[in-house]
Design an enzyme around this catalytic site. Structure first.
Site, PDB file in Angstrom:
ATOM      1  N   ARG A 119       3.983  -5.805  -6.831  1.00 21.81           N
ATOM      2  CA  ARG A 119       4.132  -4.464  -6.476  1.00 21.81           C
ATOM      3  C   ARG A 119       5.075  -4.364  -5.489  1.00 21.81           C
ATOM      4  O   ARG A 119       4.987  -5.055  -4.351  1.00 21.81           O
ATOM      5  CB  ARG A 119       2.818  -3.863  -6.060  1.00 21.81           C
ATOM      6  CG  ARG A 119       3.196  -2.177  -5.847  1.00 21.81           C
ATOM      7  CD  ARG A 119       1.878  -1.302  -5.926  1.00 21.81           C
ATOM      8  NE  ARG A 119       1.271  -1.357  -4.916  1.00 21.81           N
ATOM      9  CZ  ARG A 119       0.347  -0.417  -4.673  1.00 21.81           C
ATOM     10  NH1 ARG A 119       0.165   0.486  -5.428  1.00 21.81           N
ATOM     11  NH2 ARG A 119      -0.411  -0.574  -3.516  1.00 21.81           N
ATOM     12  N   ARG A 131      -9.522  -2.911   0.152  1.00 20.49           N
ATOM     13  CA  ARG A 131      -9.349  -1.457  -0.510  1.00 20.49           C
ATOM     14  C   ARG A 131     -10.069  -1.154  -1.731  1.00 20.49           C
ATOM     15  O   ARG A 131     -10.350  -0.206  -1.714  1.00 20.49           O
ATOM     16  CB  ARG A 131      -7.694  -1.333  -0.472  1.00 20.49           C
ATOM     17  CG  ARG A 131      -7.227  -1.324   0.843  1.00 20.49           C
ATOM     18  CD  ARG A 131      -5.460  -1.667   0.601  1.00 20.49           C
ATOM     19  NE  ARG A 131      -4.703  -0.781   0.014  1.00 20.49           N
ATOM     20  CZ  ARG A 131      -3.716  -1.153  -0.703  1.00 20.49           C
ATOM     21  NH1 ARG A 131      -3.195  -2.374  -0.622  1.00 20.49           N
ATOM     22  NH2 ARG A 131      -3.100  -0.241  -1.360  1.00 20.49           N
ATOM     23  N   ARG A 184       4.372  -4.037   0.299  1.00 14.54           N
ATOM     24  CA  ARG A 184       3.679  -3.501   1.469  1.00 14.54           C
ATOM     25  C   ARG A 184       2.810  -4.247   2.224  1.00 14.54           C
ATOM     26  O   ARG A 184       2.078  -5.372   1.726  1.00 14.54           O
ATOM     27  CB  ARG A 184       2.645  -2.056   0.685  1.00 14.54           C
ATOM     28  CG  ARG A 184       3.383  -1.073   0.446  1.00 14.54           C
ATOM     29  CD  ARG A 184       2.394  -0.309  -0.270  1.00 14.54           C
ATOM     30  NE  ARG A 184       1.218   0.145   0.011  1.00 14.54           N
ATOM     31  CZ  ARG A 184       0.318   0.784  -0.491  1.00 14.54           C
ATOM     32  NH1 ARG A 184       0.662   1.718  -1.410  1.00 14.54           N
ATOM     33  NH2 ARG A 184      -0.844   1.137   0.017  1.00 14.54           N
ATOM     34  N   LYS A 237      -1.324   4.658 -10.761  1.00 12.60           N
ATOM     35  CA  LYS A 237      -1.617   6.250 -10.393  1.00 12.60           C
ATOM     36  C   LYS A 237      -0.290   6.809  -9.813  1.00 12.60           C
ATOM     37  O   LYS A 237       0.258   7.999 -10.165  1.00 12.60           O
ATOM     38  CB  LYS A 237      -2.750   6.692  -9.814  1.00 12.60           C
ATOM     39  CG  LYS A 237      -3.050   6.262  -8.263  1.00 12.60           C
ATOM     40  CD  LYS A 237      -4.309   6.824  -7.911  1.00 12.60           C
ATOM     41  CE  LYS A 237      -4.677   6.494  -6.340  1.00 12.60           C
ATOM     42  NZ  LYS A 237      -4.083   5.077  -5.806  1.00 12.60           N
ATOM     43  N   ARG A 283      -9.697  11.327  -1.527  1.00 13.40           N
ATOM     44  CA  ARG A 283     -10.298   9.974  -1.545  1.00 13.40           C
ATOM     45  C   ARG A 283     -11.817   9.875  -1.179  1.00 13.40           C
ATOM     46  O   ARG A 283     -12.489   8.839  -1.153  1.00 13.40           O
ATOM     47  CB  ARG A 283      -9.496   9.056  -0.655  1.00 13.40           C
ATOM     48  CG  ARG A 283      -8.586   8.149  -1.429  1.00 13.40           C
ATOM     49  CD  ARG A 283      -7.944   7.339  -0.467  1.00 13.40           C
ATOM     50  NE  ARG A 283      -7.255   6.119  -0.845  1.00 13.40           N
ATOM     51  CZ  ARG A 283      -5.769   5.877  -0.927  1.00 13.40           C
ATOM     52  NH1 ARG A 283      -5.108   7.132  -1.023  1.00 13.40           N
ATOM     53  NH2 ARG A 283      -5.364   4.639  -1.303  1.00 13.40           N
TER      54      ARG A 283
HETATM   55  P1  AMP Z   1      -1.954   4.371  -0.778  1.00 15.89           P
HETATM   56  O1  AMP Z   1      -0.714   4.236  -0.604  1.00 15.89           O
HETATM   57  O2  AMP Z   1      -2.327   5.577  -1.481  1.00 15.89           O
HETATM   58  O3  AMP Z   1      -2.822   3.008  -1.304  1.00 15.89           O
HETATM   59  O4  AMP Z   1      -2.770   4.747   0.655  1.00 15.89           O
HETATM   60  C1  AMP Z   1      -2.319   3.476   1.627  1.00 15.89           C
HETATM   61  C2  AMP Z   1      -3.442   3.588   2.897  1.00 15.89           C
HETATM   62  O5  AMP Z   1      -3.397   4.815   3.458  1.00 15.89           O
HETATM   63  C3  AMP Z   1      -4.789   3.530   2.430  1.00 15.89           C
HETATM   64  O6  AMP Z   1      -5.414   2.557   2.271  1.00 15.89           O
HETATM   65  C4  AMP Z   1      -5.535   4.300   3.555  1.00 15.89           C
HETATM   66  O7  AMP Z   1      -5.570   3.343   4.650  1.00 15.89           O
HETATM   67  C5  AMP Z   1      -4.529   5.586   3.776  1.00 15.89           C
HETATM   68  N1  AMP Z   1      -4.743   6.654   2.949  1.00 15.89           N
HETATM   69  C6  AMP Z   1      -4.012   7.116   2.276  1.00 15.89           C
HETATM   70  N2  AMP Z   1      -4.568   8.299   1.455  1.00 15.89           N
HETATM   71  C7  AMP Z   1      -5.562   8.755   2.332  1.00 15.89           C
HETATM   72  C8  AMP Z   1      -6.725   9.347   2.210  1.00 15.89           C
HETATM   73  N3  AMP Z   1      -6.626  10.508   1.195  1.00 15.89           N
HETATM   74  N4  AMP Z   1      -7.649   9.538   2.690  1.00 15.89           N
HETATM   75  C9  AMP Z   1      -8.027   8.362   3.531  1.00 15.89           C
HETATM   76  N5  AMP Z   1      -7.029   7.456   3.988  1.00 15.89           N
HETATM   77  C10 AMP Z   1      -5.646   7.548   3.128  1.00 15.89           C
END
Ligand code: AMP
Length: 210
Positions: free
Chosen positions: A123, A167, A156, A13, A88
């Site tokens: 990734r 996750r 990451r 995404k 989320r």
């Molecule tokens: P992402 O890069 O979108 O996979 O986000 C990495 C991490 O950031 C996630 O596993 C969460 O710990 C945190 N995170 C990102 N966006 C949110 C959100 N909208 N609500 C809560 N935690 C978030």
């Protein structure tokens, strides 16, 4: 246009949000990138978020809602934006409504869990601008270097297999209910994630009509 991208971690995404952003000239807003930046800079939000992120848990709603509220109020968001990784939880989606933000469309990038697990090892993310890459499907032009800035394309810390499983579980429990939330509002379109990123891109543009 105000768009939301929904999908499991690693569904692609973020990559699709970048393509649509370039096409429509509206900013992509990734809460994950903003939180990683906050962790790197040691801000209060970063300090409270780090432990949750390391475990693959969601950061508390009030922290991310605060971050989004400030971000969408900025000048570059006046003609629209693309939310990648927010909302989320149903509470976060509700917070958007409470801010008076009317979403035009939520686009789900659907990818089965077994394919997500396969993909995550490859990734890479730029440690400076947050651009997304994949060693097989979207490689950088120069190995380990971002195409868009002088940052490094790195793996990451939370892309290791144990955290990916946690996750994914969090996604199904807390985020998947949003499909129903936006579906009931008549604002959901689902794009089946394809093997080739270009094919997903075409389907995503079709879904949005851009
Ligand atoms: P992402 O890069 O979108 O996979 O986000 C990495 C991490 O950031 C996630 O596993 C969460 O710990 C945190 N995170 C990102 N966006 C949110 C959100 N909208 N609500 C809560 N935690 C978030």
């Amino acid at each position: 246009m105000k768009l939301i991208f929904l999908g499991a971690p690693g569904s692609g995404k973020g990559t699709q949000a970048e393509y649509v952003s370039a096409k429509m000239n509206i900013p992509p807003i990734s809460t994950g990138n903003m939180l990683r930046e906050a962790v790197k800079n040691g801000t209060d939000a970063g300090l409270s978020a780090k432990a949750y992120m390391d475990r693959g848990d969601l950061v508390p709603d009030e922290v991310v809602i605060g971050i989004i509220k400030d971000r969408v109020a900025q000048e570059d968001c006046k003609d629209g934006f693309i939310l990648d990784g927010f909302p989320r939880t149903v509470e976060q989606a509700q917070a958007l409504e409470d801010m008076g933000i009317k979403i035009d469309l939520a686009v789900e990038i659907a990818v089965p869990d077994d394919r997500i697990c396969e993909r995550m090892g490859g990734r890479r993310v730029c440690d400076k601008c947050g651009a997304s890459y994949h060693v097989d499907y979207k490689p950088t032009k120069v190995d380990g270097k971002c195409d868009s800035c002088d940052g490094n394309a790195v793996q990451r810390a939370d892309d290791v297999p144990e955290t990916v499983l946690s996750r994914l579980k969090t996604y199904h429990e807390k985020t998947a209910p949003l499909l129903d939330f936006y579906g009931k509002l008549g604002k959901l379109k689902t794009v089946e994630g394809q093997i080739e990123i270009e094919d997903t891109k075409r389907l995503t543009f079709e879904a949005i009509g851009c």
